[in-house]
Design an enzyme around this catalytic site. Sequence first.
Site, PDB file in Angstrom:
ATOM      1  CE  LYS A 108       2.338 -10.070  -9.991  1.00 54.12           C
ATOM      2  NZ  LYS A 108       3.366  -9.022 -10.160  1.00 54.12           N
TER       3      LYS A 108
HETATM    4  C1  LIG Z   1       3.127  -7.781 -10.543  1.00 51.54           C
HETATM    5  C2  LIG Z   1       4.152  -6.738 -10.268  1.00 51.54           C
HETATM    6  C3  LIG Z   1       3.831  -5.369 -10.308  1.00 51.54           C
HETATM    7  C4  LIG Z   1       2.458  -4.860 -10.675  1.00 51.54           C
HETATM    8  O1  LIG Z   1       1.498  -5.126  -9.675  1.00 51.54           O
HETATM    9  P1  LIG Z   1      -0.066  -5.089 -10.020  1.00 51.54           P
HETATM   10  O2  LIG Z   1      -0.743  -5.620  -8.824  1.00 51.54           O
HETATM   11  O3  LIG Z   1      -0.252  -5.967 -11.231  1.00 51.54           O
HETATM   12  O4  LIG Z   1      -0.429  -3.670 -10.306  1.00 51.54           O
HETATM   13  C5  LIG Z   1       4.823  -4.465  -9.986  1.00 51.54           C
HETATM   14  N1  LIG Z   1       6.078  -4.876  -9.683  1.00 51.54           N
HETATM   15  C6  LIG Z   1       6.417  -6.170  -9.651  1.00 51.54           C
HETATM   16  C7  LIG Z   1       7.814  -6.543  -9.336  1.00 51.54           C
HETATM   17  C8  LIG Z   1       5.465  -7.158  -9.935  1.00 51.54           C
HETATM   18  O5  LIG Z   1       5.823  -8.453  -9.904  1.00 51.54           O
END
Ligand SMILES: *Cc1c(COP(=O)(O)O)cnc(C)c1O
Length: 453
Positions: A108
Amino acid sequence: MRYVSTRGGAPVKRFSEILLEGLAPDGGLYVPESFPKVDLARFRGKSYPALAHAILSQFMDDIPGLEALVGRTYTKEIFGSDDVTPLKTLEPGLHLLGLSNGPTLAFKDIALQLLGNLFEKALEQKNQTLNILGATSGDTGSAAEYALRGKRNVNVFMLSPRGRMSAFQSAQMYSLQDANIHNLAVEGVFDDCQDMVKQVNADAAFKEKYRIGAVNSINWARVAAQVVYYFKGYFEATRANSQEVSFAVPSGNFGNIYAGFVARAMGLPVHKLILATNENDVLDEFFRSGRYRPRKAAVATSSPSMDISRASNFERYVYDLLEEDGAKVNKIFASGEEADLSLIPRAGFVSGRSTHAERIATIKSVHARYGVVIDPHTADGVKVGLEHREQGVPLVCMETALPAKFADTIREALGTAPARRAGFERLEELPQRFKVLKPEAEVVKRYIEAHAR
Ligand SMILES: *Cc1c(COP(=O)(O)O)cnc(C)c1O
């Protein structure tokens, strides 16, 4: 680039107008009117920031100074290498794309570091301040806080479920000492936090008076930022632009994999987008059956960042499936009820799910075979990716977090704690700064009134 709402009932807007806005006024999500087509040959060989600028400038064509802003976002200092998202080859044709080398060790950061800089710039230009209110089950909150800490015109009020995150995750957030960061530890679960955010936002007068904003995963800038690494990973995993590649993506809110869908729509030769869920399998069920059945609540798992009951970005994909028919999209998503789309082809996606035992087994086998430690979310992706691997098609598995964030699960799988990156050795011992709140919207409103700028 012009943006429209997935529900077809909002005025057309430019990027700078949707950046700070969140949901469209008709309750839909903003999407570009059409996807720009790119010339792959001109993109191959570009550095990460140059590639990011080439792609983002198509979507953010009314942001002056975008190139410099992108240049100071995607740096070796922030992401650990000039590659930003380095590709690790496990064996010929099987790769991990490292998306989690930013400040909070989860993918993120890639979108939120950009969003933080875009927000700062936009607010400066408008001479405004913004109070970000969010709810996190772990990774979003810390990525947002690290992206916005110390920024003069933004406050962050982040609700987290007290005692429900990993020790590393809460230490990462609660150890921030910046005055504009407010960690609010709610005596409840993640759903309580999310409900509180919804209720505060439902009070239009309060929202306007305190300029409440969001950094949630439906922000188009986040999707656009994530499109970049699909191209980067593609170029690293192939020699020629005629080669197709599949991507395995651990999924929750459908933001990451939807960026892969956009990359394909822009001309990237993606063979399959392989969607992986954990026990919260609403998306796996959809891609297998065509039935969309949002759940009442998510169950807690050992890949907690994928614990969702309804996937917010999914609406954008359905808008495309339904040939941009906003009325039909509205019918499905305004009600929040089940939808049967089984008659519409879902080409280009396959899916699967993974359980706790399968995560543990995958962490073990990847370690035994390749000497690489992966985190539980990445393990969900690798497990499902390998099930769908095809001869002659390179498979790129998205590494969405570093194992250091989820030490308990790694210890369970491998018997030892994961290595820590320099600078994180004593994270849990740092002084923590957070406020415990009852799970009530009124309580958070009072807190914001007392601390908003
Ligand atoms: C947020 C997250 C996900 C999921 O991603 P999306 O975009 O919500 O599908 C998967 N793995 C990690 C480590 C995350 O922080």
